[in-house]
Design a protein around this motif. Structure first.
Motif, PDB file in Angstrom:
ATOM      1  N   MET A   1       0.845  -1.179   0.000  1.00 41.34           N
ATOM      2  CA  MET A   1       0.000   0.000   0.000  1.00 41.34           C
ATOM      3  C   MET A   1       0.891   1.242   0.000  1.00 41.34           C
ATOM      4  O   MET A   1       1.803   1.374   0.802  1.00 41.34           O
ATOM      5  N   MET A   2       0.584   2.167  -0.873  1.00 46.30           N
ATOM      6  CA  MET A   2       1.364   3.391  -0.967  1.00 46.30           C
ATOM      7  C   MET A   2       0.981   4.345   0.157  1.00 46.30           C
ATOM      8  O   MET A   2      -0.188   4.514   0.475  1.00 46.30           O
ATOM      9  N   THR A   3       1.975   4.937   0.777  1.00 48.65           N
ATOM     10  CA  THR A   3       1.725   5.940   1.792  1.00 48.65           C
ATOM     11  C   THR A   3       2.575   7.163   1.491  1.00 48.65           C
ATOM     12  O   THR A   3       3.553   7.092   0.750  1.00 48.65           O
ATOM     13  N   LEU A   4       2.180   8.279   2.078  1.00 44.76           N
ATOM     14  CA  LEU A   4       2.917   9.529   1.931  1.00 44.76           C
ATOM     15  C   LEU A   4       3.426   9.930   3.301  1.00 44.76           C
ATOM     16  O   LEU A   4       2.680   9.845   4.279  1.00 44.76           O
ATOM     17  N   VAL A   9       2.935  15.103   2.223  1.00 42.65           N
ATOM     18  CA  VAL A   9       1.573  15.622   2.389  1.00 42.65           C
ATOM     19  C   VAL A   9       1.621  17.137   2.529  1.00 42.65           C
ATOM     20  O   VAL A   9       0.822  17.857   1.922  1.00 42.65           O
ATOM     21  N   ALA A  10       2.576  17.635   3.298  1.00 40.23           N
ATOM     22  CA  ALA A  10       2.720  19.081   3.474  1.00 40.23           C
ATOM     23  C   ALA A  10       2.995  19.751   2.133  1.00 40.23           C
ATOM     24  O   ALA A  10       2.371  20.764   1.791  1.00 40.23           O
ATOM     25  N   SER A  11       3.887  19.178   1.364  1.00 37.10           N
ATOM     26  CA  SER A  11       4.246  19.748   0.072  1.00 37.10           C
ATOM     27  C   SER A  11       3.061  19.737  -0.895  1.00 37.10           C
ATOM     28  O   SER A  11       2.767  20.738  -1.548  1.00 37.10           O
ATOM     29  N   ARG A  12       2.369  18.623  -0.964  1.00 32.07           N
ATOM     30  CA  ARG A  12       1.249  18.502  -1.911  1.00 32.07           C
ATOM     31  C   ARG A  12       0.021  19.299  -1.484  1.00 32.07           C
ATOM     32  O   ARG A  12      -0.739  19.761  -2.334  1.00 32.07           O
ATOM     33  N   SER A  13      -0.173  19.455  -0.187  1.00 30.98           N
ATOM     34  CA  SER A  13      -1.366  20.153   0.294  1.00 30.98           C
ATOM     35  C   SER A  13      -1.134  21.647   0.481  1.00 30.98           C
ATOM     36  O   SER A  13      -2.089  22.413   0.578  1.00 30.98           O
ATOM     37  N   GLY A  14       0.132  22.049   0.570  1.00 30.02           N
ATOM     38  CA  GLY A  14       0.438  23.446   0.822  1.00 30.02           C
ATOM     39  C   GLY A  14       0.310  23.832   2.288  1.00 30.02           C
ATOM     40  O   GLY A  14       0.352  25.010   2.633  1.00 30.02           O
ATOM     41  N   LEU A  15       0.152  22.854   3.146  1.00 29.08           N
ATOM     42  CA  LEU A  15       0.039  23.101   4.585  1.00 29.08           C
ATOM     43  C   LEU A  15       1.354  22.770   5.278  1.00 29.08           C
ATOM     44  O   LEU A  15       2.076  21.878   4.843  1.00 29.08           O
ATOM     45  N   GLY A  27      -8.515  15.603  15.420  1.00 29.06           N
ATOM     46  CA  GLY A  27      -9.294  14.497  14.875  1.00 29.06           C
ATOM     47  C   GLY A  27      -9.746  14.693  13.446  1.00 29.06           C
ATOM     48  O   GLY A  27     -10.591  13.955  12.951  1.00 29.06           O
ATOM     49  N   LEU A  28      -9.174  15.683  12.761  1.00 27.61           N
ATOM     50  CA  LEU A  28      -9.566  15.948  11.376  1.00 27.61           C
ATOM     51  C   LEU A  28      -8.918  14.983  10.395  1.00 27.61           C
ATOM     52  O   LEU A  28      -9.497  14.674   9.357  1.00 27.61           O
ATOM     53  N   ILE A  29      -7.714  14.562  10.697  1.00 27.95           N
ATOM     54  CA  ILE A  29      -7.017  13.583   9.867  1.00 27.95           C
ATOM     55  C   ILE A  29      -6.367  12.567  10.805  1.00 27.95           C
ATOM     56  O   ILE A  29      -6.238  12.813  12.002  1.00 27.95           O
ATOM     57  N   ALA A  30      -5.956  11.442  10.231  1.00 27.46           N
ATOM     58  CA  ALA A  30      -5.282  10.410  11.021  1.00 27.46           C
ATOM     59  C   ALA A  30      -4.127   9.851  10.206  1.00 27.46           C
ATOM     60  O   ALA A  30      -4.267   9.621   9.003  1.00 27.46           O
ATOM     61  N   HIS A  35       7.171   5.894   9.914  1.00 28.74           N
ATOM     62  CA  HIS A  35       8.435   5.383   9.375  1.00 28.74           C
ATOM     63  C   HIS A  35       9.507   6.121  10.147  1.00 28.74           C
ATOM     64  O   HIS A  35       9.779   7.290   9.857  1.00 28.74           O
ATOM     65  N   GLY A  36      10.035   5.468  11.166  1.00 31.05           N
ATOM     66  CA  GLY A  36      10.920   6.167  12.082  1.00 31.05           C
ATOM     67  C   GLY A  36      10.089   7.166  12.867  1.00 31.05           C
ATOM     68  O   GLY A  36       9.069   6.819  13.453  1.00 31.05           O
ATOM     69  N   LEU A  37      10.498   8.420  12.849  1.00 28.56           N
ATOM     70  CA  LEU A  37       9.754   9.471  13.550  1.00 28.56           C
ATOM     71  C   LEU A  37       8.740  10.168  12.655  1.00 28.56           C
ATOM     72  O   LEU A  37       7.970  11.000  13.114  1.00 28.56           O
ATOM     73  N   ARG A  38       8.733   9.848  11.358  1.00 26.93           N
ATOM     74  CA  ARG A  38       7.853  10.544  10.414  1.00 26.93           C
ATOM     75  C   ARG A  38       6.496   9.859  10.316  1.00 26.93           C
ATOM     76  O   ARG A  38       6.403   8.656  10.128  1.00 26.93           O
ATOM     77  N   ARG A  39       5.467  10.686  10.438  1.00 31.31           N
ATOM     78  CA  ARG A  39       4.106  10.179  10.270  1.00 31.31           C
ATOM     79  C   ARG A  39       3.883   9.810   8.807  1.00 31.31           C
ATOM     80  O   ARG A  39       4.365  10.484   7.908  1.00 31.31           O
ATOM     81  N   LEU A  40       3.093   8.768   8.602  1.00 31.16           N
ATOM     82  CA  LEU A  40       2.709   8.333   7.256  1.00 31.16           C
ATOM     83  C   LEU A  40       1.199   8.489   7.111  1.00 31.16           C
ATOM     84  O   LEU A  40       0.444   8.284   8.061  1.00 31.16           O
ATOM     85  N   TYR A  41       0.788   8.848   5.901  1.00 34.80           N
ATOM     86  CA  TYR A  41      -0.627   9.059   5.624  1.00 34.80           C
ATOM     87  C   TYR A  41      -1.022   8.327   4.348  1.00 34.80           C
ATOM     88  O   TYR A  41      -0.240   8.206   3.407  1.00 34.80           O
ATOM     89  N   ASP A  42      -2.266   7.896   4.318  1.00 33.53           N
ATOM     90  CA  ASP A  42      -2.851   7.347   3.110  1.00 33.53           C
ATOM     91  C   ASP A  42      -3.025   8.504   2.124  1.00 33.53           C
ATOM     92  O   ASP A  42      -3.349   9.614   2.535  1.00 33.53           O
ATOM     93  N   PRO A  43      -2.827   8.264   0.823  1.00 33.01           N
ATOM     94  CA  PRO A  43      -2.989   9.357  -0.152  1.00 33.01           C
ATOM     95  C   PRO A  43      -4.362  10.027  -0.121  1.00 33.01           C
ATOM     96  O   PRO A  43      -4.501  11.190  -0.506  1.00 33.01           O
TER      97      PRO A  43
END
Length: 128
Positions: A1-4, A9-15, A27-30, A35-43
């Motif tokens: 499964m691909m994750t970001l 996510v910050a780069s693609r969303s501009g946030l 609770g808006l996103i999860a 991966h190590g200390l970096r959070r991973l998100y579903d696309p």
């Protein structure tokens, strides 16, 4: 499964990453893991962030936006709430249009002083 990871996510969303972490605490996103200390998100988080951004642009609070998502994360938007916000925006547009028109008039009014201009004085008195 691909994750970001969070930076993607910050780069693609501009946030900023800090905003993403804050949205997660609200609770808006999860994140889907780490991966190590970096959070991973579903696309799919990118679409959710776009909906959040739309809600913020329309003037909804983050708490109001959070209530627009069901327990499964799918949007469940109250149409009456949308209609009420549209009415609120109409009222804001009317006020801003009147303010704009008054300022345009004041910028070209031939009265010796703005305070001698009846239209400008109405504008001053109308601001609440």
């Amino acid at each position: 499964m691909m994750t970001l990871d969070i930076s993607e996510v910050a780069s693609r969303s501009g946030l900023a990453s800090s905003a993403l972490r804050y949205y997660e605490t609200k609770g808006l996103i999860a994140s889907s893991g780490r991966h190590g200390l970096r959070r991973l998100y579903d696309p799919s988080v990118l679409e959710r962030l776009a909906l959040i951004r739309l809600g913020r642009a329309a003037g909804f609070s983050l708490d109001e936006i959070a209530r627009m998502f069901g327990a499964d994360g799918a949007p469940q938007i109250d149409r009456a709430l949308l209609a009420a916000k549209a009415d609120e925006l109409d009222q804001t547009i009317r006020k801003l249009s009147a303010m704009r028109d008054g300022l345009r008039h004041a910028s070209v009014c031939p009265a010796p002083s703005h305070m001698e201009c009846r239209k400008f004085r109405r504008l001053v008195n109308a601001v609440k």
